[in-house]
Design a protein around this motif. Structure first.
Motif, PDB file in Angstrom:
ATOM      1  N   PHE A 230      97.926  38.893  13.696  1.00  0.00           N
ATOM      2  CA  PHE A 230      96.500  39.031  13.398  1.00  0.00           C
ATOM      3  C   PHE A 230      95.642  37.971  14.106  1.00  0.00           C
ATOM      4  O   PHE A 230      94.562  38.301  14.623  1.00  0.00           O
ATOM      5  N   PRO A 231      96.057  36.713  14.154  1.00  0.00           N
ATOM      6  CA  PRO A 231      95.237  35.714  14.866  1.00  0.00           C
ATOM      7  C   PRO A 231      95.026  36.068  16.335  1.00  0.00           C
ATOM      8  O   PRO A 231      93.932  35.855  16.880  1.00  0.00           O
ATOM      9  N   PHE A 232      96.077  36.573  16.982  1.00  0.00           N
ATOM     10  CA  PHE A 232      95.911  36.952  18.385  1.00  0.00           C
ATOM     11  C   PHE A 232      94.907  38.102  18.528  1.00  0.00           C
ATOM     12  O   PHE A 232      94.083  38.115  19.444  1.00  0.00           O
ATOM     13  N   LEU A 233      94.980  39.058  17.592  1.00  0.00           N
ATOM     14  CA  LEU A 233      94.025  40.171  17.625  1.00  0.00           C
ATOM     15  C   LEU A 233      92.590  39.661  17.464  1.00  0.00           C
ATOM     16  O   LEU A 233      91.679  40.097  18.180  1.00  0.00           O
ATOM     17  N   LEU A 234      92.409  38.709  16.543  1.00  0.00           N
ATOM     18  CA  LEU A 234      91.084  38.131  16.353  1.00  0.00           C
ATOM     19  C   LEU A 234      90.604  37.438  17.629  1.00  0.00           C
ATOM     20  O   LEU A 234      89.428  37.524  17.995  1.00  0.00           O
ATOM     21  N   ARG A 235      91.552  36.742  18.305  1.00  0.00           N
ATOM     22  CA  ARG A 235      91.175  36.023  19.519  1.00  0.00           C
ATOM     23  C   ARG A 235      90.761  37.004  20.626  1.00  0.00           C
ATOM     24  O   ARG A 235      89.777  36.772  21.335  1.00  0.00           O
ATOM     25  N   ILE A 236      91.503  38.112  20.758  1.00  0.00           N
ATOM     26  CA  ILE A 236      91.166  39.117  21.781  1.00  0.00           C
ATOM     27  C   ILE A 236      89.776  39.702  21.522  1.00  0.00           C
ATOM     28  O   ILE A 236      88.948  39.848  22.427  1.00  0.00           O
ATOM     29  N   ILE A 237      89.520  40.040  20.247  1.00  0.00           N
ATOM     30  CA  ILE A 237      88.203  40.617  19.912  1.00  0.00           C
ATOM     31  C   ILE A 237      87.096  39.601  20.179  1.00  0.00           C
ATOM     32  O   ILE A 237      86.030  39.932  20.700  1.00  0.00           O
ATOM     33  N   ALA A 238      87.349  38.338  19.819  1.00  0.00           N
ATOM     34  CA  ALA A 238      86.354  37.283  20.034  1.00  0.00           C
ATOM     35  C   ALA A 238      86.049  37.102  21.519  1.00  0.00           C
ATOM     36  O   ALA A 238      84.890  36.943  21.915  1.00  0.00           O
ATOM     37  N   ILE A 239      87.115  37.106  22.353  1.00  0.00           N
ATOM     38  CA  ILE A 239      86.896  36.968  23.797  1.00  0.00           C
ATOM     39  C   ILE A 239      86.065  38.137  24.336  1.00  0.00           C
ATOM     40  O   ILE A 239      85.149  37.957  25.142  1.00  0.00           O
ATOM     41  N   ALA A 240      86.392  39.350  23.852  1.00  0.00           N
ATOM     42  CA  ALA A 240      85.638  40.526  24.294  1.00  0.00           C
ATOM     43  C   ALA A 240      84.164  40.404  23.898  1.00  0.00           C
ATOM     44  O   ALA A 240      83.266  40.727  24.682  1.00  0.00           O
ATOM     45  N   LEU A 241      83.921  39.897  22.704  1.00  0.00           N
ATOM     46  CA  LEU A 241      82.536  39.733  22.251  1.00  0.00           C
ATOM     47  C   LEU A 241      81.802  38.677  23.073  1.00  0.00           C
ATOM     48  O   LEU A 241      80.617  38.828  23.380  1.00  0.00           O
ATOM     49  N   VAL A 242      82.501  37.603  23.442  1.00  0.00           N
ATOM     50  CA  VAL A 242      81.883  36.561  24.277  1.00  0.00           C
ATOM     51  C   VAL A 242      81.501  37.137  25.640  1.00  0.00           C
ATOM     52  O   VAL A 242      80.435  36.830  26.184  1.00  0.00           O
ATOM     53  N   ILE A 243      82.364  37.988  26.189  1.00  0.00           N
ATOM     54  CA  ILE A 243      82.049  38.622  27.476  1.00  0.00           C
ATOM     55  C   ILE A 243      80.805  39.510  27.347  1.00  0.00           C
ATOM     56  O   ILE A 243      79.937  39.524  28.230  1.00  0.00           O
ATOM     57  N   VAL A 244      80.710  40.237  26.248  1.00  0.00           N
ATOM     58  CA  VAL A 244      79.524  41.078  26.009  1.00  0.00           C
ATOM     59  C   VAL A 244      78.268  40.214  25.910  1.00  0.00           C
ATOM     60  O   VAL A 244      77.206  40.560  26.435  1.00  0.00           O
ATOM     61  N   VAL A 245      78.394  39.066  25.255  1.00  0.00           N
ATOM     62  CA  VAL A 245      77.256  38.152  25.147  1.00  0.00           C
ATOM     63  C   VAL A 245      76.819  37.680  26.527  1.00  0.00           C
ATOM     64  O   VAL A 245      75.623  37.606  26.838  1.00  0.00           O
ATOM     65  N   LEU A 246      77.799  37.339  27.388  1.00  0.00           N
ATOM     66  CA  LEU A 246      77.465  36.907  28.756  1.00  0.00           C
ATOM     67  C   LEU A 246      76.761  38.006  29.539  1.00  0.00           C
ATOM     68  O   LEU A 246      75.888  37.732  30.385  1.00  0.00           O
ATOM     69  N   ALA A 247      77.107  39.261  29.259  1.00  0.00           N
ATOM     70  CA  ALA A 247      76.465  40.393  29.954  1.00  0.00           C
ATOM     71  C   ALA A 247      75.048  40.641  29.449  1.00  0.00           C
ATOM     72  O   ALA A 247      74.279  41.347  30.091  1.00  0.00           O
ATOM     73  N   ARG A 248      74.696  40.064  28.293  1.00  0.00           N
ATOM     74  CA  ARG A 248      73.356  40.132  27.706  1.00  0.00           C
ATOM     75  C   ARG A 248      72.865  41.574  27.512  1.00  0.00           C
ATOM     76  O   ARG A 248      72.040  42.093  28.251  1.00  0.00           O
ATOM     77  N   PRO A 249      73.361  42.256  26.479  1.00  0.00           N
ATOM     78  CA  PRO A 249      72.829  43.593  26.180  1.00  0.00           C
ATOM     79  C   PRO A 249      71.372  43.507  25.721  1.00  0.00           C
ATOM     80  O   PRO A 249      70.989  42.577  25.024  1.00  0.00           O
ATOM     81  N   GLN A 250      70.568  44.481  26.165  1.00  0.00           N
ATOM     82  CA  GLN A 250      69.150  44.519  25.825  1.00  0.00           C
ATOM     83  C   GLN A 250      68.748  45.952  25.504  1.00  0.00           C
ATOM     84  O   GLN A 250      69.257  46.904  26.097  1.00  0.00           O
ATOM     85  N   SER A 251      67.844  46.102  24.561  1.00  0.00           N
ATOM     86  CA  SER A 251      67.234  47.404  24.325  1.00  0.00           C
ATOM     87  C   SER A 251      65.957  47.471  25.148  1.00  0.00           C
ATOM     88  O   SER A 251      65.144  46.556  25.128  1.00  0.00           O
TER      89      SER A 251
END
Length: 330
Positions: A58-79
């Motif tokens: 489970f910790p590794f899964l959390l880390r993978i999801i967190a990394i994916a979310l950080v990448i999304v933040v760097l891409a800066r989604p906008q409406s």
């Protein structure tokens, strides 16, 4: 219309790095598993599998999801909410119509005057955004309808126009001057007069070219239309002695009409039948397009904050699990 876009979409390619990271984790997990021989696995078959064992990944899964979310933040989604605001600017037009006796000539169907009224009505229906007025002239001139956007009223007043409403004659200069008077105070950037006649100026106190100079001084463009077939036709006119048939020549003062158009930077047309008259109004309709300005208003709203908060929460949760409940599990 609202869409979701990324200010830095190139960062989304970093998501591909998660694939080798997951592969490395699986490889490491298999390498850590020890192999040894036992005479029997019966004793282990009944061994209880605790929740801690099931949750060791489970910790590794959390880390993978967190990394994916950080990448999304760097891409800066906008409406992005875009809307078009259009402003249409119409043209002020005065139609100056000759209703002298010669306009009853039957070389047009049914007469020159009725043909001109029919085509003028179609022109009005095509000019939804314009203010249009109607001036009539014969031996004198008056305004049948001032500038208006109420085209229904204008069309009703146009339909009532007929020979005999005013003294007979052809006061082209007076009709043009009256039209200029209706437009001179207009605030529109484009002001136009469409003057239709089948004769030569023989009435009124204002010369046609003087009226044309007046129009030019106000920046008013004049399109002149000479109507009449080439040759002689007949006209049935009501007189004090009853209906009389008269011969009507197709000749008129084309030179003056051409000069009026030239002075005001307009154009002169010659209509010899119903079809050519309709084509003339179509040409004027194309030349005098109303202006439309379209402004696109775009509103952007950043959407990365929820992803950043969730990524921090998952990283924090992973650290807590590794240091507490799953501390001794590799």
């Amino acid at each position: 219309m609202m869409d979701v876009v990324y200010a830095n979409p190139g960062y989304l390619l970093l998501l591909l790095l998660l694939i080798p990271l997951i592969g490395w984790y699986i490889f490491k997990l298999r390498k850590m598993q020890a192999t040894f021989k036992m005479p029997s696995t019966f004793a282990l078959a009944k061994a209880p599998a605790t929740a801690r064992v099931y949750l060791r990944h489970f910790p590794f899964l959390l880390r993978i999801i967190a990394i994916a979310l950080v990448i999304v933040v760097l891409a800066r989604p906008q409406s992005v909410n875009s809307s078009d605001v259009s402003n249409s600017e119409g043209i002020d037009i005065v139609m100056a119509l000759d209703i002298s006796g010669t306009m009853m000539a039957q070389d047009f169907s049914p007469t020159r005057l009725e043909a001109a009224k029919k085509v003028a009505a179609e022109f009005i229906n095509d000019r939804k955004n314009d203010k249009i007025g109607l001036v009539i002239f014969g031996g004198e001139s008056f305004t049948q309808c001032p500038l208006t956007t109420d085209h229904r009223v204008l069309l009703n007043l146009l339909s009532e126009v007929k020979f005999g409403m005013i003294e007979d004659g052809t006061a082209i200069g007076l009709g043009l001057a009256n039209s200029v008077n209706r437009l001179k105070d207009s605030k529109s950037k484009s002001r136009v007069i469409i003057l239709l006649t089948d004769g030569s100026n023989n009435a009124g106190q204002i010369a046609p070219l003087t009226a044309a100079e007046l129009a030019a001084s106000y920046g008013i463009r004049v399109y002149t239309i000479g109507i009449g077939s080439r040759g002689t036709s007949t006209a049935r006119i009501m007189t004090p002695y009853g209906m009389q048939t008269m011969n009507v020549s197709g000749d008129f003062d084309e030179r003056t009409l051409t000069e009026i158009a030239g002075i005001t930077e307009g154009k002169y047309f010659r209509a010899t039948d119903n079809t050519s008259l309709k084509e003339i109004y179509d040409d004027i309709n194309e030349m005098e397009k109303y202006h439309i300005s379209v402004n696109t208003v775009t509103k952007r709203k950043e959407l990365y904050m929820p992803f950043a908060v969730l990524a921090l929460a998952l990283i924090g949760f992973e650290l807590i699990l590794r240091r507490t409940w799953l501390r001794n599990i590799p």
